[in-house]
Design a protein around this motif. Sequence first.
Motif, PDB file in Angstrom:
ATOM      1  N   LYS A 195       0.830  -1.204   0.000  1.00  0.00           N
ATOM      2  CA  LYS A 195       0.000   0.000   0.000  1.00  0.00           C
ATOM      3  C   LYS A 195       0.867   1.257   0.000  1.00  0.00           C
ATOM      4  O   LYS A 195       0.564   2.236  -0.701  1.00  0.00           O
TER       5      LYS A 195
ATOM      6  N   LEU B 276       2.314   1.650  -3.442  1.00  0.00           N
ATOM      7  CA  LEU B 276       1.281   2.118  -4.373  1.00  0.00           C
ATOM      8  C   LEU B 276       0.969   3.594  -4.161  1.00  0.00           C
ATOM      9  O   LEU B 276       0.732   4.330  -5.131  1.00  0.00           O
ATOM     10  N   SER B 277       1.005   4.044  -2.906  1.00  0.00           N
ATOM     11  CA  SER B 277       0.723   5.455  -2.618  1.00  0.00           C
ATOM     12  C   SER B 277       1.768   6.372  -3.247  1.00  0.00           C
ATOM     13  O   SER B 277       1.480   7.536  -3.532  1.00  0.00           O
TER      14      SER B 277
ATOM     15  N   LEU C 165       1.249   6.084  -7.528  1.00  0.00           N
ATOM     16  CA  LEU C 165       0.138   6.844  -8.111  1.00  0.00           C
ATOM     17  C   LEU C 165       0.539   8.276  -8.482  1.00  0.00           C
ATOM     18  O   LEU C 165       0.380   8.683  -9.640  1.00  0.00           O
ATOM     19  N   PRO C 166       1.055   9.085  -7.537  1.00  0.00           N
ATOM     20  CA  PRO C 166       1.400  10.464  -7.912  1.00  0.00           C
ATOM     21  C   PRO C 166       2.615  10.549  -8.827  1.00  0.00           C
ATOM     22  O   PRO C 166       2.640  11.387  -9.739  1.00  0.00           O
TER      23      PRO C 166
ATOM     24  N   GLY D 262       3.673   8.296 -11.004  1.00  0.00           N
ATOM     25  CA  GLY D 262       3.252   7.866 -12.337  1.00  0.00           C
ATOM     26  C   GLY D 262       2.478   8.947 -13.058  1.00  0.00           C
ATOM     27  O   GLY D 262       2.682   9.198 -14.256  1.00  0.00           O
ATOM     28  N   ALA D 263       1.588   9.621 -12.335  1.00  0.00           N
ATOM     29  CA  ALA D 263       0.811  10.704 -12.943  1.00  0.00           C
ATOM     30  C   ALA D 263       1.718  11.856 -13.361  1.00  0.00           C
ATOM     31  O   ALA D 263       1.527  12.445 -14.440  1.00  0.00           O
TER      32      ALA D 263
ATOM     33  N   LEU E  82      -1.091  16.028  -6.362  1.00  0.00           N
ATOM     34  CA  LEU E  82      -1.128  14.594  -6.635  1.00  0.00           C
ATOM     35  C   LEU E  82      -0.851  13.769  -5.379  1.00  0.00           C
ATOM     36  O   LEU E  82      -1.471  12.716  -5.171  1.00  0.00           O
TER      37      LEU E  82
ATOM     38  N   SER F 183      -3.357  11.208  -3.678  1.00  0.00           N
ATOM     39  CA  SER F 183      -2.963   9.825  -3.411  1.00  0.00           C
ATOM     40  C   SER F 183      -3.321   9.417  -1.991  1.00  0.00           C
ATOM     41  O   SER F 183      -3.847   8.319  -1.763  1.00  0.00           O
TER      42      SER F 183
ATOM     43  N   ALA G 293      -7.101   9.042  -1.734  1.00  0.00           N
ATOM     44  CA  ALA G 293      -7.563   7.903  -2.528  1.00  0.00           C
ATOM     45  C   ALA G 293      -7.215   6.579  -1.843  1.00  0.00           C
ATOM     46  O   ALA G 293      -8.064   5.673  -1.754  1.00  0.00           O
ATOM     47  N   MET G 294      -5.981   6.455  -1.356  1.00  0.00           N
ATOM     48  CA  MET G 294      -5.570   5.220  -0.680  1.00  0.00           C
ATOM     49  C   MET G 294      -6.400   4.984   0.573  1.00  0.00           C
ATOM     50  O   MET G 294      -6.790   3.844   0.872  1.00  0.00           O
TER      51      MET G 294
ATOM     52  N   TRP H   9      -9.966   3.916  -0.555  1.00  0.00           N
ATOM     53  CA  TRP H   9     -10.020   2.590  -1.167  1.00  0.00           C
ATOM     54  C   TRP H   9      -9.801   1.463  -0.159  1.00  0.00           C
ATOM     55  O   TRP H   9     -10.458   0.434  -0.215  1.00  0.00           O
TER      56      TRP H   9
END
Length: 279
Positions: free
Chosen positions: A4, A7-8, A11-12, A14-15, A54, A58, A61-62, A65
């Motif tokens: 997690k 991934l956090s 996400l930013p 990658g964007a 971002l 993130s 969103a994390m 989710w």
Amino acid sequence: MAGKILLSFVLPIGAMVIVGIGYAVYIIATGTSMEEVTIKIGGARWTQYMQTVLFIGSAFAMYAWFERRSKWSLGLRQTNGADLGIQGFFAGIVLMTLSSILIWAAGGMKWEATEWDYTLLNSMVEGFILYSFVAFSEEIFTRGYIQGLIKYHYGSTTAIIVSSIIFAFMHSMNPNMFETPFPFINICLAGILFSVARELTGSLRWPIGLHLSWNFFQGYVYGFQVSGTEPVPAVLTVTYKGNTALSGGDFGAEGSYMASFVLLLGIIAVYYLYRKKKR
């Protein structure tokens, strides 16, 4: 849990990569050279704001989710949040002022007053807005999401230590971060200070306030570079005299062992002041 956290970050980052590539392709198509593209993207203020937004996105969103049902708090819902934010803001002024005075008194640098004009005023307004975004972004991401997540699984002490180390490594790409050991040490200590305040007050408002005033006064009042960023028009202009470990050099006051001493004092003070209030 590690997945997690990873991934956090993905996400930013990658964007940002996708947006950066898209923007680069667009301006190359207009006839701009690759060297100019690098300068435009690297030095553009909008990229700094995009990064903060971002990372905020993130964190939320994390949490939405994966963690909402866990019922642990990001630290944004307090009835006395405004009071805590103000307390943190003034604590940041005190700590940065003390760090700066100690560096100056030890002969690490000298100051000259800057003439007040539109450029200086504009610089200070822009700086306050920018570091408001930075403070909220880094606190909601590291102290809100990452510290909260680790605490939920492994407890407060582990959460404070690990989130502070992650916070320091988030600055590892900053210029001059590893010129001496003190920038990394001090970013870790600052992370511990923020984390202890978040733990004891139950709120992100205190560390957000301190984070904002610490950066703003460091760069736009006392004239240091902030975590290795470029110098900006400030109330005072710094000329370095001592060695880098004392003055902080091109990393700013955060690169000085005087700041290490002040941050340790800050951690102790926050622990004893807010531990009593929590009890």
